[in-house]
Design an enzyme around this catalytic site. Structure first.
Site, mmCIF file in Angstrom:
data_model
loop_
_atom_site.group_PDB
_atom_site.id
_atom_site.type_symbol
_atom_site.label_atom_id
_atom_site.label_comp_id
_atom_site.label_asym_id
_atom_site.label_seq_id
_atom_site.Cartn_x
_atom_site.Cartn_y
_atom_site.Cartn_z
ATOM 1 N N GLU A 127 0.844 -1.166 -0.006
ATOM 2 C CA GLU A 127 -0.082 0.030 -0.088
ATOM 3 C C GLU A 127 0.750 1.120 -0.053
ATOM 4 O O GLU A 127 0.571 2.289 -0.826
ATOM 5 C CB GLU A 127 -0.885 0.037 1.181
ATOM 6 C CG GLU A 127 -1.839 -0.973 1.125
ATOM 7 C CD GLU A 127 -2.750 -0.839 -0.112
ATOM 8 O OE1 GLU A 127 -3.447 0.192 -0.404
ATOM 9 O OE2 GLU A 127 -3.015 -1.787 -0.852
ATOM 10 N N TRP A 140 1.954 1.652 -3.579
ATOM 11 C CA TRP A 140 0.904 2.318 -4.538
ATOM 12 C C TRP A 140 0.897 3.759 -4.276
ATOM 13 O O TRP A 140 0.784 4.291 -5.384
ATOM 14 C CB TRP A 140 -0.648 1.940 -3.927
ATOM 15 C CG TRP A 140 -0.876 0.508 -4.657
ATOM 16 C CD1 TRP A 140 -1.020 -0.839 -4.195
ATOM 17 C CD2 TRP A 140 -1.306 0.355 -6.046
ATOM 18 N NE1 TRP A 140 -1.238 -1.705 -4.918
ATOM 19 C CE2 TRP A 140 -1.613 -1.122 -6.227
ATOM 20 C CE3 TRP A 140 -1.528 1.117 -7.223
ATOM 21 C CZ2 TRP A 140 -1.934 -1.484 -7.350
ATOM 22 C CZ3 TRP A 140 -2.052 0.764 -8.238
ATOM 23 C CH2 TRP A 140 -2.144 -0.630 -8.414
ATOM 24 N N TRP A 157 -19.752 9.807 -21.474
ATOM 25 C CA TRP A 157 -20.431 9.869 -19.846
ATOM 26 C C TRP A 157 -21.779 10.895 -19.799
ATOM 27 O O TRP A 157 -21.879 11.483 -20.871
ATOM 28 C CB TRP A 157 -19.136 10.809 -19.218
ATOM 29 C CG TRP A 157 -17.827 10.319 -19.049
ATOM 30 C CD1 TRP A 157 -16.696 10.622 -19.820
ATOM 31 C CD2 TRP A 157 -17.496 9.162 -18.212
ATOM 32 N NE1 TRP A 157 -15.669 9.720 -19.324
ATOM 33 C CE2 TRP A 157 -16.073 8.830 -18.669
ATOM 34 C CE3 TRP A 157 -18.271 8.126 -17.425
ATOM 35 C CZ2 TRP A 157 -15.508 7.699 -18.083
ATOM 36 C CZ3 TRP A 157 -17.346 7.316 -16.781
ATOM 37 C CH2 TRP A 157 -16.036 7.019 -16.950
ATOM 38 N N ASN A 195 -11.093 2.455 2.367
ATOM 39 C CA ASN A 195 -10.639 2.114 0.806
ATOM 40 C C ASN A 195 -11.527 1.331 0.044
ATOM 41 O O ASN A 195 -11.833 1.298 -1.194
ATOM 42 C CB ASN A 195 -9.198 1.751 0.933
ATOM 43 C CG ASN A 195 -8.415 1.597 -0.457
ATOM 44 O OD1 ASN A 195 -8.339 2.663 -1.230
ATOM 45 N ND2 ASN A 195 -8.184 0.516 -0.981
ATOM 46 N N TRP A 235 -15.675 10.474 -14.242
ATOM 47 C CA TRP A 235 -14.842 10.242 -12.987
ATOM 48 C C TRP A 235 -14.272 11.535 -12.502
ATOM 49 O O TRP A 235 -14.010 11.676 -11.058
ATOM 50 C CB TRP A 235 -13.739 9.294 -13.384
ATOM 51 C CG TRP A 235 -12.552 9.906 -14.485
ATOM 52 C CD1 TRP A 235 -12.651 9.478 -15.720
ATOM 53 C CD2 TRP A 235 -11.413 10.733 -14.145
ATOM 54 N NE1 TRP A 235 -11.480 10.288 -16.465
ATOM 55 C CE2 TRP A 235 -10.782 10.854 -15.339
ATOM 56 C CE3 TRP A 235 -10.894 11.248 -13.051
ATOM 57 C CZ2 TRP A 235 -9.590 11.467 -15.612
ATOM 58 C CZ3 TRP A 235 -9.592 11.789 -13.104
ATOM 59 C CH2 TRP A 235 -9.227 11.955 -14.243
ATOM 60 N N TRP A 278 -9.083 7.181 -8.971
ATOM 61 C CA TRP A 278 -10.266 7.484 -9.860
ATOM 62 C C TRP A 278 -9.949 6.983 -11.528
ATOM 63 O O TRP A 278 -11.044 6.417 -11.992
ATOM 64 C CB TRP A 278 -10.742 8.908 -9.899
ATOM 65 C CG TRP A 278 -11.431 9.427 -8.516
ATOM 66 C CD1 TRP A 278 -11.006 9.698 -7.529
ATOM 67 C CD2 TRP A 278 -12.963 8.939 -8.561
ATOM 68 N NE1 TRP A 278 -12.155 9.792 -6.879
ATOM 69 C CE2 TRP A 278 -13.199 9.387 -7.212
ATOM 70 C CE3 TRP A 278 -13.749 8.438 -9.336
ATOM 71 C CZ2 TRP A 278 -14.574 9.385 -6.759
ATOM 72 C CZ3 TRP A 278 -15.132 8.433 -8.912
ATOM 73 C CH2 TRP A 278 -15.417 8.642 -7.530
#
Length: 486
Positions: A283, A286, A314, A349, A367, A390
């Site tokens: 993590e 990331w 969209w 999360n 997004w 996102w």
């Protein structure tokens, strides 16, 4: 000046609001230099991504904590507002400083601004020294075999892991040399970081900003959650995650400090890292990957990395967006997450992924609208992490989830909130429903709803979309852009 004690140095704090493991501070304090700790509030210099409301509240508390810590060392924090370059020049002239030290920032606009400031200050005759105080690796340090940036996390982190530097972090100084006369400083309250309308009661109840709060949270995580992290990190109903993200965002703790603390934890045998440690370390990876990507692909803050998604159909629907923002979608796990976010400035999360998937795939809302909302309401709003998260969910970024991976909000709730405690906490309207119906209240018989005091469409909304139909609609939209790109 010949005497090292007379050397004056401005230490420009930004998102490195701590005293321990602070490379810029450590370097600036060599040879008993006089230190002028400084913070400059210049939100317009962040470009389109000015600090959000929740982030500003946290910043106020963190700056106050930093000032208190500095005063314990015989120093204090000088607060200015305005153009950063102009204020640094003014401060250097007022204090007769010869050098300015700071920790680097990596967001595209901030990095460009800092390069300009560094160049201008050097031309003024000032020494400028910058340091990495935020990451395990500089975003440009890691490259693939062709010398190109990574776009797949697994390969990126495998390379990082081979080069991971494990060393004891430096401690905080015991005293800072203060100037004979302090320059002017505005009151922290004058920055108006805290909202005029008090909606932050939940933030105060749930968080302790500042370096001390970060250390305490790390200790809590190591004691209570790290050993079960791999098994419980996806459970929003238990204390299974570190909750260190807002502390990391403002640099109240460094990733190096976290890594060292994990290594010192008595459960580590020094040989094979247990699954929970590996999982949590990834993590941190990331977070590194997010900064790596944003550095190399700066346009992705508001544009898809995968070009084909520029043509995605969209649907910007303000009514549906508002229902999502307020936790009124009719899908309990989504609504619980959005209400947790509004109340505490944070969301688990796993639930972030479910809520984000619902916005971009069930509702087909861009997004970017979700990224903007998270930016304003998250206490850990970080441009690199927010962008990566996102784009990953929307399927248009690096190492993105395949677009056809569309989270089912009912099955996700049943799997990761099996006792329904999370939904019952944040969606109290459903508290009296039997477990089997909490994640899908529309399936409950009228008699069960009545007994639980729930009337769909009144106490709790009916689903604003049918998930099965929405999934098919999203997949059809994706097929259209896929054909266009072939």
């Amino acid at each position: 000046m010949s005497s090292s004690a007379s050397r004056r140095t401005i230490l420009w704090f930004r998102r490195d609001l701590r005293l321990a493991d602070h490379p810029a501070l450590l370097a600036a304090t060599q040879n008993d230099a006089v230190i002028i700790p400084t913070f400059i509030w210049s939100p317009d210099e962040g470009g389109a991504w000015k600090p959000g409301a929740a982030g500003k509240w946290w910043l106020h508390q963190s700056l106050a904590a930093l000032d208190n810590a500095l005063r314990d060392l015989g120093s204090r924090l000088i607060v200015r507002r305005g153009n950063a370059l102009e204020e640094l020049r003014r401060l250097a002239a007022e204090t007769k400083a010869q050098a300015i030290y700071w920790s680097r920032q990596y967001e595209p606009t901030a990095a460009k601004r800092d390069s300009k400031i560094e160049k201008e200050l050097r031309e003024d005759g000032l020494e400028v020294h910058t340091f990495n105080g935020a990451l395990l690796f500089e975003p440009w340090e890691i490259a693939n075999a062709e010398g190109e940036p990574y776009q797949v996390f697994t390969a990126y982190w495998r390379n990082c892991s081979k080069q991971l530097r494990r060393q004891a972090p430096s401690g905080a100084p015991r005293k800072l040399q203060a100037p004979g006369r302090w320059p002017e400083s505005v009151e922290l309250e004058a920055l108006q970081l805290e909202p005029s309308v008090d909606w932050v009661g939940g933030l105060r109840e749930n968080w302790t900003p500042g370096e001390g709060g970060a250390r305490a949270q790390l200790e809590r995580f190591l004691d209570r959650s790290l050993g079960h992290y791999a098994d419980q990190r996806n459970r929003p109903d238990v204390e299974g995650t570190s909750r260190l993200s807002p502390h990391l965002h403002l640099g109240e703790i460094s990733p190096g400090q976290i890594l060292h603390a994990m290594d010192q934890n008595p459960d580590s045998d020094g040989r094979e890292m247990p699954a929970s440690r590996r999982s949590f370390l990834s993590e941190l990876g990331w977070r590194e990957f997010a900064h790596h990507l944003l550095h190399h692909f700066p346009h992705t803050v508001d544009q898809p990395l995968r070009d084909q998604f520029a043509a995605f159909p969209w649907k910007d629907d303000s009514k549906l967006l508002r229902a999502w923002q307020k936790g009124r979608t009719g899908y309990p796990i989504v609504d619980a997450g959005m209400r947790e976010l509004w109340t505490t400035g944070w969301m688990h999360n796993r639930v972030r992924m479910v809520a984000a998937s619902f916005l971009v795939k069930d509702l087909l809302i861009p997004w970017q609208r979700g990224a903007e909302w998270f930016w304003d309401t998250l206490v850990d709003a970080d441009l690199a992490n927010n962008t990566l998260g996102w784009q990953w969910t929307a399927g248009c970024g690096a190492d993105a989830a395949p677009y056809f991976r569309i989270f089912n909000p009912v099955s996700q709730g049943q799997k990761f909130d099996p006792l329904c405690d999370y939904v019952r906490k944040w969606v109290p309207e459903l508290r009296e429903l039997p477990d089997r119906y909490v994640h899908a209240p529309w399936e409950a018989p009228d008699s069960v709803l009545a007994e639980a005091g729930v009337k769909l469409g009144q106490q709790y909304p009916e689903p604003i979309v049918d998930h099965a139909e929405a999934r098919n609609r999203a997949l059809a939209a994706y097929e259209k852009i896929k054909k266009k790109s072939q």
